[in-house]
Design an enzyme around this catalytic site. Sequence first.
Site, PDB file in Angstrom:
ATOM      1  N   LYS A  54      45.886  56.567  41.339  1.00 17.19           N
ATOM      2  CA  LYS A  54      45.757  55.530  42.370  1.00 17.19           C
ATOM      3  C   LYS A  54      47.124  55.211  42.970  1.00 17.19           C
ATOM      4  O   LYS A  54      47.262  55.055  44.188  1.00 17.19           O
ATOM      5  CB  LYS A  54      45.120  54.266  41.769  1.00 17.19           C
ATOM      6  CG  LYS A  54      43.633  54.448  41.502  1.00 17.19           C
ATOM      7  CD  LYS A  54      43.039  53.364  40.628  1.00 17.19           C
ATOM      8  CE  LYS A  54      41.596  53.719  40.271  1.00 17.19           C
ATOM      9  NZ  LYS A  54      40.972  52.798  39.326  1.00 17.19           N
ATOM     10  N   GLN A  98      42.453  47.569  36.100  1.00 16.06           N
ATOM     11  CA  GLN A  98      41.828  48.790  35.592  1.00 16.06           C
ATOM     12  C   GLN A  98      40.909  48.461  34.409  1.00 16.06           C
ATOM     13  O   GLN A  98      41.326  47.813  33.459  1.00 16.06           O
ATOM     14  CB  GLN A  98      42.920  49.790  35.162  1.00 16.06           C
ATOM     15  CG  GLN A  98      42.388  51.125  34.702  1.00 16.06           C
ATOM     16  CD  GLN A  98      41.683  51.907  35.812  1.00 16.06           C
ATOM     17  OE1 GLN A  98      42.178  51.988  36.933  1.00 16.06           O
ATOM     18  NE2 GLN A  98      40.518  52.464  35.508  1.00 16.06           N
ATOM     19  N   ASP A 121      38.384  46.015  44.503  1.00 17.65           N
ATOM     20  CA  ASP A 121      37.290  46.707  43.797  1.00 17.65           C
ATOM     21  C   ASP A 121      35.925  46.113  44.159  1.00 17.65           C
ATOM     22  O   ASP A 121      34.893  46.690  43.823  1.00 17.65           O
ATOM     23  CB  ASP A 121      37.491  46.606  42.280  1.00 17.65           C
ATOM     24  CG  ASP A 121      38.053  47.897  41.680  1.00 17.65           C
ATOM     25  OD1 ASP A 121      37.892  48.956  42.313  1.00 17.65           O
ATOM     26  OD2 ASP A 121      38.634  47.825  40.583  1.00 17.65           O
TER      27      ASP A 121
END
Length: 305
Positions: A54, A98, A121
């Site tokens: 990422k 994460q 997200d």
Amino acid sequence: MNISKLIDGKAAAARVLQQVKHDVLALQTQGITPALAVILVGEDPASQVYVRNKILRAEECGIRSIEHRLDADCPQDRLLALIATLNADPAVSGILLQLPLPAHIEETRALQAIDPRKDVDGFHSENVGGLSQGRDVLAPCTPTGCMYLLEQTLGDLTGKHAVVIGRSNIVGKPMAALLLKAHCSVTVVHSRSTDARALCQLADIVVAAVGRPRMIDASWLKPGAVVIDVGINRIQDGDRSRLVGDVDFDSALPQASAITPVPGGVGPMTIAFLMHNTVTAARQQAQAQVQPHNSPSEAACLSAY
Ligand code: NDP
């Protein structure tokens, strides 16, 4: 193999990332540099690889990345304090926590601590609720990537019957919400469904997000169905391991009119839409500063793609 049926996720992701780079340059001319803060708690090897990828992708797009690594035994309050600091930092456009988190940290509490305007997200309940209301919010990256592939393949999805196999919060449910928003008729099947295969046989579009290697074969598909395989499953094949999807690709290919491979289908789209969401968040935050009367949820709105 009939190559023309393949939905090429790598090529699609490259197009999305090209647009992201273009958008970053446009924002930079206004003095805005999008920035993505990535928080990794612990040393899970797979998570470390995901975070590295990422960050690399962000840098390629001109997005500033800020990595925060916390020890596996980091107290929850320290994580919440870090999120609060990042929420308050105007230079941070997006925050990615994460997953999975170590067991002593409450995942929902940590995700809810992220400012919905920086929730790239799309897991905060304000964005989840907005999506279920059909609003343009920061939506989860994997299903957004699936929608992009479907719209590139089929154009307008209005009136199509879509069956989503799986009802997780990160894939199945937001996928169903996005398909509804695109005016599909949507059926969601899960482990308690009675005869999921018979329901799936009625679908123009099948999205498989189950986590069971090659569960869906040709017998689940109507001839001409478009198949999006979200699954990523590592299986042992002789003396080596390899990745397969939730769909039995070789069996499904003759029956489908278009199908994503694994790997190289949905996988690359997730990271591309993480970058897209980061740029969108940066743009929305800049607009909210110009228009201070916007509510947080209005500020989190984004136009499709
Ligand atoms: P989850 O395990 O959270 O959810 C799986 C879903 O499948 C559940 O809703 C479950 O039903 C349902 N299910 C399980 N067995 C059956 C069955 N026999 N028939 C019908 N439904 C069934 O998985 P995720 O949604 O997180 O991920 C799904 C797959 O997608 C995984 O392979 C994962 O690795 C992959 N993935 C890929 C991503 C990418 O970037 N390409 C991103 C995220 C995930 P129930 O709710 O009743 O238990």
